[in-house]
Motif scaffolding. Structure first.
Motif, PDB file in Angstrom:
ATOM      1  N   GLU A   1      50.691  51.598  39.301  1.00  0.00           N
ATOM      2  CA  GLU A   1      50.799  50.305  38.736  1.00  0.00           C
ATOM      3  C   GLU A   1      50.796  49.308  39.895  1.00  0.00           C
ATOM      4  N   ILE A   2      49.712  48.301  40.169  1.00  0.00           N
ATOM      5  CA  ILE A   2      49.622  47.580  41.319  1.00  0.00           C
ATOM      6  C   ILE A   2      50.086  46.215  40.742  1.00  0.00           C
ATOM      7  N   SER A   3      51.113  45.697  41.600  1.00  0.00           N
ATOM      8  CA  SER A   3      51.659  44.489  41.195  1.00  0.00           C
ATOM      9  C   SER A   3      51.500  43.561  42.592  1.00  0.00           C
ATOM     10  N   ILE A   4      51.656  42.342  42.466  1.00  0.00           N
ATOM     11  CA  ILE A   4      52.190  41.256  43.410  1.00  0.00           C
ATOM     12  C   ILE A   4      53.456  41.215  43.748  1.00  0.00           C
ATOM     13  N   ALA A   5      53.787  41.939  44.866  1.00  0.00           N
ATOM     14  CA  ALA A   5      55.445  41.916  45.097  1.00  0.00           C
ATOM     15  C   ALA A   5      55.957  40.575  45.858  1.00  0.00           C
ATOM     16  N   ASP A   6      54.970  39.717  46.534  1.00  0.00           N
ATOM     17  CA  ASP A   6      55.585  38.776  47.016  1.00  0.00           C
ATOM     18  C   ASP A   6      54.432  37.967  47.504  1.00  0.00           C
ATOM     19  N   TYR A   7      54.203  36.629  47.843  1.00  0.00           N
ATOM     20  CA  TYR A   7      53.343  35.921  48.413  1.00  0.00           C
ATOM     21  C   TYR A   7      53.719  34.697  49.146  1.00  0.00           C
ATOM     22  N   ALA A   8      53.008  34.213  50.159  1.00  0.00           N
ATOM     23  CA  ALA A   8      53.650  32.987  50.755  1.00  0.00           C
ATOM     24  C   ALA A   8      52.487  32.363  51.433  1.00  0.00           C
ATOM     25  N   PHE A   9      52.403  30.954  51.452  1.00  0.00           N
ATOM     26  CA  PHE A   9      51.425  29.859  52.024  1.00  0.00           C
ATOM     27  C   PHE A   9      51.881  29.448  53.274  1.00  0.00           C
ATOM     28  N   THR A  10      50.945  29.568  54.453  1.00  0.00           N
ATOM     29  CA  THR A  10      51.181  28.888  55.645  1.00  0.00           C
ATOM     30  C   THR A  10      49.946  28.167  56.177  1.00  0.00           C
ATOM     31  N   SER A  11      50.372  27.183  57.250  1.00  0.00           N
ATOM     32  CA  SER A  11      49.229  26.435  57.681  1.00  0.00           C
ATOM     33  C   SER A  11      49.372  26.723  59.314  1.00  0.00           C
ATOM     34  N   ASP A  12      48.271  26.217  60.019  1.00  0.00           N
ATOM     35  CA  ASP A  12      48.228  26.338  61.271  1.00  0.00           C
ATOM     36  C   ASP A  12      48.967  25.259  61.881  1.00  0.00           C
ATOM     37  N   ASN A  13      49.404  24.245  61.405  1.00  0.00           N
ATOM     38  CA  ASN A  13      50.011  23.210  62.282  1.00  0.00           C
ATOM     39  C   ASN A  13      51.594  23.368  62.032  1.00  0.00           C
ATOM     40  N   GLY A  14      52.123  24.012  61.176  1.00  0.00           N
ATOM     41  CA  GLY A  14      53.447  24.310  60.973  1.00  0.00           C
ATOM     42  C   GLY A  14      53.961  23.159  60.336  1.00  0.00           C
TER      43      GLY A  14
ATOM     44  N   ARG B   1      42.868  21.119  56.282  1.00  0.00           N
ATOM     45  CA  ARG B   1      43.059  22.068  57.586  1.00  0.00           C
ATOM     46  C   ARG B   1      43.339  23.527  56.820  1.00  0.00           C
ATOM     47  N   PRO B   2      42.980  24.456  57.824  1.00  0.00           N
ATOM     48  CA  PRO B   2      43.372  25.774  57.205  1.00  0.00           C
ATOM     49  C   PRO B   2      44.414  26.222  56.632  1.00  0.00           C
ATOM     50  N   ILE B   3      44.686  26.770  55.538  1.00  0.00           N
ATOM     51  CA  ILE B   3      45.842  27.483  55.057  1.00  0.00           C
ATOM     52  C   ILE B   3      45.522  28.815  54.952  1.00  0.00           C
ATOM     53  N   SER B   4      46.599  29.672  54.941  1.00  0.00           N
ATOM     54  CA  SER B   4      46.537  31.106  54.898  1.00  0.00           C
ATOM     55  C   SER B   4      47.374  31.580  53.707  1.00  0.00           C
ATOM     56  N   LEU B   5      46.981  32.346  52.877  1.00  0.00           N
ATOM     57  CA  LEU B   5      47.774  32.954  51.661  1.00  0.00           C
ATOM     58  C   LEU B   5      47.972  34.307  51.999  1.00  0.00           C
ATOM     59  N   THR B   6      49.237  34.673  52.173  1.00  0.00           N
ATOM     60  CA  THR B   6      49.560  36.149  52.591  1.00  0.00           C
ATOM     61  C   THR B   6      50.243  36.889  51.143  1.00  0.00           C
ATOM     62  N   VAL B   7      49.523  37.932  50.685  1.00  0.00           N
ATOM     63  CA  VAL B   7      49.755  38.418  49.600  1.00  0.00           C
ATOM     64  C   VAL B   7      50.412  39.860  49.678  1.00  0.00           C
ATOM     65  N   MET B   8      51.633  40.453  49.108  1.00  0.00           N
ATOM     66  CA  MET B   8      51.962  41.722  49.390  1.00  0.00           C
ATOM     67  C   MET B   8      51.883  42.496  48.124  1.00  0.00           C
ATOM     68  N   LEU B   9      50.987  43.289  48.124  1.00  0.00           N
ATOM     69  CA  LEU B   9      50.674  44.351  47.031  1.00  0.00           C
ATOM     70  C   LEU B   9      51.447  45.628  47.038  1.00  0.00           C
ATOM     71  N   GLN B  10      51.958  45.868  45.786  1.00  0.00           N
ATOM     72  CA  GLN B  10      52.862  47.103  45.974  1.00  0.00           C
ATOM     73  C   GLN B  10      52.369  47.971  44.745  1.00  0.00           C
ATOM     74  N   ASN B  11      52.364  49.176  44.851  1.00  0.00           N
ATOM     75  CA  ASN B  11      52.403  50.269  43.985  1.00  0.00           C
ATOM     76  C   ASN B  11      53.681  50.699  43.296  1.00  0.00           C
ATOM     77  N   LYS B  12      53.927  50.115  42.319  1.00  0.00           N
ATOM     78  CA  LYS B  12      55.240  50.491  41.515  1.00  0.00           C
ATOM     79  C   LYS B  12      55.174  51.511  40.432  1.00  0.00           C
ATOM     80  N   GLY B  13      53.812  52.252  40.426  1.00  0.00           N
ATOM     81  CA  GLY B  13      53.862  53.435  39.484  1.00  0.00           C
ATOM     82  C   GLY B  13      54.258  54.673  40.294  1.00  0.00           C
ATOM     83  N   GLN B  14      54.004  55.750  39.596  1.00  0.00           N
ATOM     84  CA  GLN B  14      54.197  56.987  40.127  1.00  0.00           C
ATOM     85  C   GLN B  14      52.953  57.779  40.633  1.00  0.00           C
ATOM     86  N   GLY B  15      51.767  57.382  40.508  1.00  0.00           N
ATOM     87  CA  GLY B  15      50.612  58.011  40.937  1.00  0.00           C
ATOM     88  C   GLY B  15      50.026  57.106  42.196  1.00  0.00           C
ATOM     89  N   ASP B  16      49.259  57.888  42.774  1.00  0.00           N
ATOM     90  CA  ASP B  16      48.222  57.238  43.913  1.00  0.00           C
ATOM     91  C   ASP B  16      47.389  56.365  43.200  1.00  0.00           C
TER      92      ASP B  16
END
Length: 208
Positions: free
Chosen positions: A130-143, A150-165
């Protein structure tokens, strides 16, 4: 061809019976979508040769989801000799969790059959990822926060919440009008084990 008449009794003995999933995940359990083997040693401890041998495998309980070879021809076995035998077995996708019990018997053309041997092993139903998005965050190069143009970065954390690979995971990012990818917009992950997380970074920019 005609079966030779016995010159002495063949005494067939089955020993060292094991279930082996070394070609699978080696957990000594028949899992769904796994190929394994029933292995044993057949010995002729009599004074006569054994002819036209056949291994018979009979399920003691009617468990769905197991494919096995019910009968295999083994040829002849001379007096005082032994042979190692492997019979294929497979768990299909709808295999249920439980316990499989099989009876193995060797038949001989002149009636010198072996005593039956029982083999018991556990089975395991398919473990679903079971794949889910555990967290995400937007950041930019200028802080200084997100700024159009201006360039923007989206970091997405994927997590397997199931019992199988989870395998062959592909994540595609779709952008709205006036938003453009700065690099790759499609990401591939070969495998995520249960509870494992993996981060991906999608870079994009928008016009003013």
């Amino acid at each position: 061809s005609k079966t030779p008449k016995p010159t002495g009794p063949a005494i067939l003995e089955i020993s060292d019976v094991t279930f082996s999933d070394q070609s699978g995940n080696s957990n000594s359990v028949l899992d769904a979508n796994e190929e394994a083997e029933i292995r044993f040693t057949l010995s002729n401890r009599g004074k006569g040769n054994a002819h036209a041998l056949a291994a018979n495998v009979v399920p003691m309980n009617l468990m769905e989801g197991i494919e096995l070879l019910f009968k295999k021809q083994l040829g002849n076995l001379f007096a005082g000799r032994s042979m190692r035998i492997a019979l294929p077995i497979r768990g299909v996708h709808f295999l249920e969790t439980g316990k499989a019990e099989l009876i193995i018997r060797i038949e001989e053309a002149n009636g010198f059959d072996s005593d039956p041997i029982k083999l018991v092993f556990n089975t395991q139903r398919m473990k679903i990822p079971e794949i889910s998005i555990a967290d995400y965050a937007f950041t930019s190069d200028n802080g200084d926060g997100i700024v159009l143009g201006r360039p923007i970065s989206l970091t997405v954390m994927l997590q397997n919440k199931g019992q199988g690979d989870a395998v062959d995971i592909r994540t595609d990012f779709k952008t709205a009008d006036n938003v453009f990818p700065a690099a790759e917009s499609s990401f591939y992950i070969d495998k995520l084990k249960p509870n494992e997380t993996r981060s991906i970074v999608y870079e994009f920019f928008g016009n003013k």
